[in-house]
Structures are given as structure tokens and as C-alpha cells.
Scaffold this active site. Sequence first.
Site, PDB file in Angstrom:
ATOM      1  N   ARG A 111     -13.428  -8.114   2.970  1.00 17.46           N
ATOM      2  CA  ARG A 111     -12.020  -7.876   2.653  1.00 17.46           C
ATOM      3  C   ARG A 111     -11.150  -9.077   3.062  1.00 17.46           C
ATOM      4  NH1 ARG A 111      -9.912  -2.863   1.886  1.00 17.46           N
ATOM      5  NH2 ARG A 111      -8.103  -4.180   1.406  1.00 17.46           N
ATOM      6  N   ASP A 136     -17.009   7.759  -1.237  1.00 17.33           N
ATOM      7  CA  ASP A 136     -15.702   7.622  -0.572  1.00 17.33           C
ATOM      8  C   ASP A 136     -15.352   8.992  -0.009  1.00 17.33           C
ATOM      9  OD1 ASP A 136     -13.173   6.738   0.208  1.00 17.33           O
ATOM     10  OD2 ASP A 136     -12.293   6.879  -1.799  1.00 17.33           O
ATOM     11  N   HIS A 168      -7.395   0.955  -6.202  1.00 20.47           N
ATOM     12  CA  HIS A 168      -7.606   0.112  -5.009  1.00 20.47           C
ATOM     13  C   HIS A 168      -8.364  -1.150  -5.447  1.00 20.47           C
ATOM     14  CE1 HIS A 168      -7.726  -1.086  -0.992  1.00 20.47           C
ATOM     15  NE2 HIS A 168      -8.535  -0.194  -0.449  1.00 20.47           N
ATOM     16  N   CYS A 222     -16.140   2.171   0.989  1.00 20.66           N
ATOM     17  CA  CYS A 222     -14.969   1.337   1.278  1.00 20.66           C
ATOM     18  C   CYS A 222     -14.501   1.496   2.715  1.00 20.66           C
ATOM     19  CB  CYS A 222     -13.835   1.670   0.313  1.00 20.66           C
ATOM     20  SG  CYS A 222     -13.379   3.418   0.346  1.00 20.66           S
ATOM     21  N   ARG A 270       0.874  -1.191   0.000  1.00 22.45           N
ATOM     22  CA  ARG A 270       0.000   0.000   0.000  1.00 22.45           C
ATOM     23  C   ARG A 270       0.902   1.229   0.000  1.00 22.45           C
ATOM     24  NH1 ARG A 270      -5.004   1.984   3.612  1.00 22.45           N
ATOM     25  NH2 ARG A 270      -5.944   0.519   2.143  1.00 22.45           N
ATOM     26  N   GLN A 289     -10.169  -3.793  -3.006  1.00 19.73           N
ATOM     27  CA  GLN A 289     -11.408  -3.294  -2.392  1.00 19.73           C
ATOM     28  C   GLN A 289     -12.600  -3.569  -3.317  1.00 19.73           C
ATOM     29  OE1 GLN A 289     -12.028  -1.606   0.700  1.00 19.73           O
ATOM     30  NE2 GLN A 289     -14.128  -1.971   0.068  1.00 19.73           N
TER      31      GLN A 289
HETATM   32  N1  NVA Z   1      -9.733   7.176  -1.385  1.00 22.96           N
HETATM   33  C1  NVA Z   1      -9.388   6.720  -0.059  1.00 22.96           C
HETATM   34  C2  NVA Z   1      -9.610   5.253   0.054  1.00 22.96           C
HETATM   35  C3  NVA Z   1      -9.323   4.675   1.423  1.00 22.96           C
HETATM   36  C4  NVA Z   1      -9.545   3.186   1.480  1.00 22.96           C
HETATM   37  C5  NVA Z   1      -7.948   7.085   0.243  1.00 22.96           C
HETATM   38  O1  NVA Z   1      -7.090   6.868  -0.626  1.00 22.96           O
HETATM   39  O2  NVA Z   1      -7.675   7.595   1.325  1.00 22.96           O
HETATM   40  N1   CP Z   2     -11.013   0.303   2.719  1.00 18.86           N
HETATM   41  C1   CP Z   2      -9.740   0.246   3.113  1.00 18.86           C
HETATM   42  O1   CP Z   2      -8.838  -0.077   2.349  1.00 18.86           O
HETATM   43  O2   CP Z   2      -9.539   0.544   4.422  1.00 18.86           O
HETATM   44  P1   CP Z   2      -8.141   0.782   5.122  1.00 18.86           P
HETATM   45  O3   CP Z   2      -7.598   2.080   4.614  1.00 18.86           O
HETATM   46  O4   CP Z   2      -8.467   0.832   6.580  1.00 18.86           O
HETATM   47  O5   CP Z   2      -7.220  -0.355   4.787  1.00 18.86           O
END
Ligand code: NVA
Ligand code: CP
Length: 314
Positions: free
Chosen positions: A298, A230, A134, A270, A107, A137
Amino acid sequence: MNSLKDRDFLTLRDFSREELQYLIDLSIRLKKEKKDGVYRERLKRMNAALIFEKPSTRTRCSFTVACADEGAHPEYLNRGDIQLGGKESVADTARVLSRMFDIIEFRGFAHRTIEELAEYSSVPVINGLTDDEHPIQILADFMTIQERFGRLLGLKLVYAGDGRNNMANSLMLGCAKMGMDYVCAAPPELSPDSALTAECVKYAGESGGSVRVERFPREAVKGADVVYTDVWASMGEEAKAAERLTLLSPYQVNADLMRLAGEAAVFLHCLPAVKGKEVTEEVFEAPYSLVFDEAENRVHTAKAVMVALKGKDL
Ligand code: NVA
Ligand code: CP
């Protein structure tokens, strides 16, 4: 499925509709096994490196639990723990880790980093979120939709909010691949990238789905089966929070908006959610909100992707 063995899982664009459907169905099978108390330890004696440049609850925890359930050891590596991209190049880190681990989850920020990791890694690399995508997800989202509606094909999914963030990009790719009707309700400043939209229109042409960008959320949401949103400012974009509030307030998912969706419509997010901003508490807590099924799923999708890429999906 043989075609998935030893592949990387970086972007949905690399996978066919059949392969994505297989991963969703496998996730459902693995969920049932776990509910039945069946543990087959398909990843026994394997080791998984879980690299995180950004914080995470669901991704970190789902991979950790999925590894434990299947007999693998998960090793959490935070930004401060390793030298990735700093003292040690991404290419060197990839070559070192893949001599020790059987699978790598990453990540981070730049999508290019995960592409480079995958290029130099001799073991499968899985995208746990980048600035651009992502994909894992989306598997959990689609699994949740399939559990509710029994299918994906022909369903209308409306995403309201920041139309060019990682979630919006991957949702558009996923819907286009799976023959769904994707509508992105976003202001022009935050509309999806035009090259990506054109690519998704092409996939939708092949799958029988459709892709549309719509400025007005009340128009977009009509007849929706799934309403998705989101956060307005993604990780790394905190400085844009005030500007986003102005741009995206009209795109809040609230009970008024949900009333315009289809009768059996569900709400997905998400998570993490900023309640009172992109979604109201009322919608978040409503019976049609499936956000906690989605979060649980997940685990099952992380497991499905790992066992399939390791060729252990027996
Ligand atoms: N768009 C959000 C998704 C988190 C799972 C982010 O990148 O923070
Ligand atoms: N939805 C998701 O990826 O959550 P986290 O950022 O907590 O991993």
C-alpha cells in the site's frame, strides 16, 4: 506516463489496462528504490490533504509514509476536524483545500462525495475507499500478485463473500481490465450489481479476461491462483453483522476450501480481517497467505499514484 498527469484516481473504470499496468510497475520500481535506500523526493515542498470520514490503519499510514518518503507534507483531516458536507459544502471545501494543497486523498461513505470533491478540486483527488470502491487497494493487491506470479494476464482470482461491497466491486473492475478471470462466490442476496457486472463483462471482452458469479464457493475456487476475501460487514454496515453471519458462513475461506484451489494458489485479504469469520486463523497464517506483503505494498502504490498524478514519475 503523461496521460496520468493531473488526473483524479476515483475508480478503475477511468483507466486503461496500460495505465494500470504502468502504475503497478512504477510501484515495484519505487519499492526497490526504497529497499535500496534511494530517496528522490519527487514530491518535495508539496502538501497532501488526507481526509477521513471512516477509520483507517493502512490507508492513512501508507499515504503518510509515502508523502514523507517523497518529501511531501501529509495533513490528516478527520471527520471531526473539518466542516466537509456539514457547515461547509463539499464544493466549497474542495475549492479551499485545492488552493492550499497539491493533492487530496479522501476516504468516506457516499461515492458521490468524492466525485463532487474531484469536480470542484483543481488538484488531483485520490479515492482511499468509498462505500462503492477501493481502487488503490486493488493496485497493491495486483502488485502483490505480480510479484508472486510474474504476471496478471490469465490468472484466476476468486473472491468469496460479500459480492457487492467496495472491495468486490473494485476487484471485479480490476480483473476485467487486466485480462484476469474473476469469479465472485456469493449468495444471491449479496451478488454484484447487475449493471456493474455487465460493464465488467464488456471490459473483460476487450482484455481477454472473464467475469462470472457463482453461488457455490467449492465450485468457484477450483483451479484458482488467488483466493480473496473481505469482511462480511463493511464500515457503516455494522447493524447487518448478524444477518451477514447467516448468509456468508458457507463462504468462509478455510483450509478445506483452499485445498480445492490451484496448487500454487495464494490467499489475499485487504485487511483488517475478522479471523474466525471470513477467514480462519489457519489460512491467514499459512505460508501461502500474502496479506502482509499486500499491506506493505500500500505504501508503494500510494506513492506511485501520487507521483504519477503530479507528473513527477521520473
Ligand atoms: N469492505 C471493507 C474494506 C476495508 C478496507 C470496508 O469497507 O470496511
Ligand atoms: N485495507 C485498508 O484500506 O485498510 P484500512 O481500512 O486500515 O485503511
